[in-house]
Design an enzyme around this catalytic site. Sequence first.
Site, PDB file in Angstrom:
ATOM      1  N   SER A  65       0.804  -1.229   0.000  1.00 18.96           N
ATOM      2  CA  SER A  65       0.000   0.000   0.000  1.00 18.96           C
ATOM      3  C   SER A  65       0.833   1.273   0.000  1.00 18.96           C
ATOM      4  O   SER A  65       0.315   2.350  -0.306  1.00 18.96           O
ATOM      5  CB  SER A  65      -0.937   0.018   1.210  1.00 18.96           C
ATOM      6  OG  SER A  65      -0.209   0.147   2.411  1.00 18.96           O
ATOM      7  N   LYS A 138       0.929   4.561   6.833  1.00 17.03           N
ATOM      8  CA  LYS A 138       0.382   5.453   5.800  1.00 17.03           C
ATOM      9  C   LYS A 138       1.058   6.820   5.919  1.00 17.03           C
ATOM     10  O   LYS A 138       1.796   7.105   6.855  1.00 17.03           O
ATOM     11  CB  LYS A 138      -1.133   5.633   5.962  1.00 17.03           C
ATOM     12  CG  LYS A 138      -1.951   4.351   6.049  1.00 17.03           C
ATOM     13  CD  LYS A 138      -1.955   3.557   4.759  1.00 17.03           C
ATOM     14  CE  LYS A 138      -2.755   2.260   4.917  1.00 17.03           C
ATOM     15  NZ  LYS A 138      -2.595   1.373   3.739  1.00 17.03           N
TER      16      LYS A 138
END
Length: 263
Positions: A65, A138
Amino acid sequence: MTTEKTAPAEPIETTHSTRGSAQRARRRSWLVFARDVIIIVIVAVLVSFLVKTFLVRSFYIPSGSMEETLHVNDRILVDEITPRFGGYSRGDIVVFRDPGGWLVPDTSPQRPPVVEAIEWVLSLVGLAAPDSDDHLVKRIIGLPGDHVVCCNAIGQITVNGVPVDESDYLDLPSADSPASADSFDVVVPDDSLWVLGDNRNRSRDSRYNTDQPGKGFVPLENVVGRAFLITWPFDRFGTLDFHHDVFAGVPEPQPVEEGGASP
């Protein structure tokens, strides 16, 4: 007539007693050496435990990701001082505990207790990261109070009304692809963050968790710290780029008046 008295002869040490003394001396030497080694190991484990608990932790990357910034199976170091004594900036790469519902429940069979125990011991000194699958990594796009919108006419995200050019780090299907295939318009609550993956179209981040109890926001109390270094593999060793310059023109959020709408 007197009898001449002679001094008693010195006892002569036998070979057996000499050998026994030498063996006892060697045994004591080994015991002292073993004691010192044990003390050094205990001190090293305690220091590593304190560092891991309060300063730096190691994690591995289980998914793609954050590509191309972070690759699958990269090992990273995370600064834990930041959440305790400092703030965060837009662009920081953070590791955080699942706010609830972001991760798929683990259905893999339980490992043998011996394996669990060994990994736990290794985790104390930072050689293992058994809880990596329970955390996410993230990039921060929105800080508390920020108004984050996607997307403008040319596919850029805006923060507090200012477009940000993320092309330096985003992994998109093409140069013309928008920064997010899904639109959103949010104001980040106090003590929370809005986070997105760099592999923007393959990241289950804030955008895809708005139906969860946390509405896609990450509470600051869930943040472990800020990733700053790739330690493995060696050919990728180096510091992480937070690209703070991308957000340099973003103004501070305007306070929302009571009863009023967000900007």
